[in-house]
Write a protein that holds these residues in place. Structure first.
Motif, PDB file in Angstrom:
ATOM      1  N   ASP A   1       0.809  -1.217   0.000  1.00 39.61           N
ATOM      2  CA  ASP A   1       0.000   0.000   0.000  1.00 39.61           C
ATOM      3  C   ASP A   1       0.842   1.268   0.000  1.00 39.61           C
ATOM      4  O   ASP A   1       0.507   2.230  -0.683  1.00 39.61           O
ATOM      5  CB  ASP A   1      -0.951   0.002   1.206  1.00 39.61           C
ATOM      6  N   THR A   2       1.924   1.312   0.776  1.00 34.08           N
ATOM      7  CA  THR A   2       2.819   2.479   0.811  1.00 34.08           C
ATOM      8  C   THR A   2       4.242   1.994   1.039  1.00 34.08           C
ATOM      9  O   THR A   2       4.464   0.878   1.499  1.00 34.08           O
ATOM     10  CB  THR A   2       2.456   3.475   1.938  1.00 34.08           C
TER      11      THR A   2
ATOM     12  N   THR B   1      -1.437  -4.889   2.905  1.00 32.25           N
ATOM     13  CA  THR B   1      -2.688  -5.554   3.246  1.00 32.25           C
ATOM     14  C   THR B   1      -2.595  -6.980   2.750  1.00 32.25           C
ATOM     15  O   THR B   1      -2.182  -7.221   1.621  1.00 32.25           O
ATOM     16  CB  THR B   1      -3.901  -4.861   2.590  1.00 32.25           C
TER      17      THR B   1
ATOM     18  N   ARG C   1      -4.035  -5.782   7.977  1.00 33.83           N
ATOM     19  CA  ARG C   1      -3.110  -4.704   7.607  1.00 33.83           C
ATOM     20  C   ARG C   1      -1.902  -4.757   8.524  1.00 33.83           C
ATOM     21  O   ARG C   1      -2.016  -5.060   9.700  1.00 33.83           O
ATOM     22  CB  ARG C   1      -3.812  -3.361   7.697  1.00 33.83           C
TER      23      ARG C   1
ATOM     24  N   TYR D   1      -8.409   4.791   4.382  1.00 35.54           N
ATOM     25  CA  TYR D   1      -7.704   3.887   3.469  1.00 35.54           C
ATOM     26  C   TYR D   1      -8.062   4.138   2.005  1.00 35.54           C
ATOM     27  O   TYR D   1      -7.185   4.265   1.152  1.00 35.54           O
ATOM     28  CB  TYR D   1      -7.978   2.427   3.841  1.00 35.54           C
TER      29      TYR D   1
ATOM     30  N   TYR E   1      -5.181   2.928  -0.749  1.00 33.22           N
ATOM     31  CA  TYR E   1      -4.890   1.593  -0.229  1.00 33.22           C
ATOM     32  C   TYR E   1      -5.861   0.577  -0.823  1.00 33.22           C
ATOM     33  O   TYR E   1      -6.923   0.929  -1.334  1.00 33.22           O
ATOM     34  CB  TYR E   1      -5.047   1.572   1.298  1.00 33.22           C
ATOM     35  N   SER E   2      -5.514  -0.680  -0.742  1.00 32.62           N
ATOM     36  CA  SER E   2      -6.421  -1.727  -1.205  1.00 32.62           C
ATOM     37  C   SER E   2      -7.646  -1.760  -0.291  1.00 32.62           C
ATOM     38  O   SER E   2      -7.569  -1.431   0.892  1.00 32.62           O
ATOM     39  CB  SER E   2      -5.719  -3.088  -1.236  1.00 32.62           C
TER      40      SER E   2
ATOM     41  N   SER F   1      -3.599  -1.601  -4.885  1.00 25.51           N
ATOM     42  CA  SER F   1      -3.451  -0.242  -4.380  1.00 25.51           C
ATOM     43  C   SER F   1      -2.925   0.660  -5.482  1.00 25.51           C
ATOM     44  O   SER F   1      -2.552   0.189  -6.557  1.00 25.51           O
ATOM     45  CB  SER F   1      -2.474  -0.235  -3.199  1.00 25.51           C
TER      46      SER F   1
END
Length: 180
Positions: free
Chosen positions: A91-92, A105, A120, A153, A158-159, A166
């Motif tokens: 996600d990041t 995730t 997460r 999110y 994010y997913s 994502s």
């Protein structure tokens, strides 16, 4: 080159330690590893893992004992993926040439017939010879969605349920039980 679904494809092997853009090199390396995990593809995972990799897990999760060795870790994730229909999404990322930290995730099924849930977490990576050498994983695996209470999110890319990708990791393996 890595073989996947019977087809050869190019593999980006840029070493994050020497890359002009370490964040992009880490993203390529980690997403390749996660795509291999989600597909249960040992060969693809091995293109990202150092032979002497060690993956540390946060206790008291089930299976919190460290897993050492590239082949051992890849086969471990293949077994996990088959058992719980897992798929991981980056996600990041925050990265330097020597290390990277990601939020991720994991989409999975706690028991046969159950709805997919999102766990997460965060992981810290180091590399050697352009491959993942150490992973320190921080999460709590519960049979329900986990995450930061009230965190936006979706707005941050994010997913999300029904969208197991994502903004950072848009493509990747889709597990047979998952969604794209």
């Amino acid at each position: 080159m890595a073989e996947r679904n019977g087809a050869l494809r190019a593999v980006d092997l840029t070493d994050p330690a020497t890359a002009d853009d370490p964040s992009a090199a880490w993203t390529a390396l980690i997403t390749r590893y996660y795509d291999g995990c989600g597909a249960g593809d040992v060969d693809l995972m091995l293109t990202a893992l150092h032979p002497d990799v060690v993956h540390w897990f946060l206790a008291p999760n089930v299976g919190s004992t460290a897993v050492a060795g590239g082949e051992h870790l890849a086969r471990y994730w293949r077994k996990v993926t088959r058992r719980i229909e897992a798929r991981w999404v980056v996600d990041t990322i925050c990265a330097t040439p020597a290390q990277a930290v990601i939020e991720w995730t994991m989409w999975w099924v706690p028991q046969p017939g159950a709805e997919r849930v999102a766990t997460r977490g965060a992981e810290w990576f180091t590399c050697a010879d352009g491959l993942i050498r150490e992973i320190r994983s921080y999460y709590q695996m519960l049979p329900r969605d986990t995450g930061l209470d009230g965190f936006p999110y979706a707005e941050r890319g994010y997913s999300m349920p029904g969208r197991e990708h994502s903004a950072l990791h848009p493509a990747g393996a889709v597990h047979p039980g998952g969604t794209s």
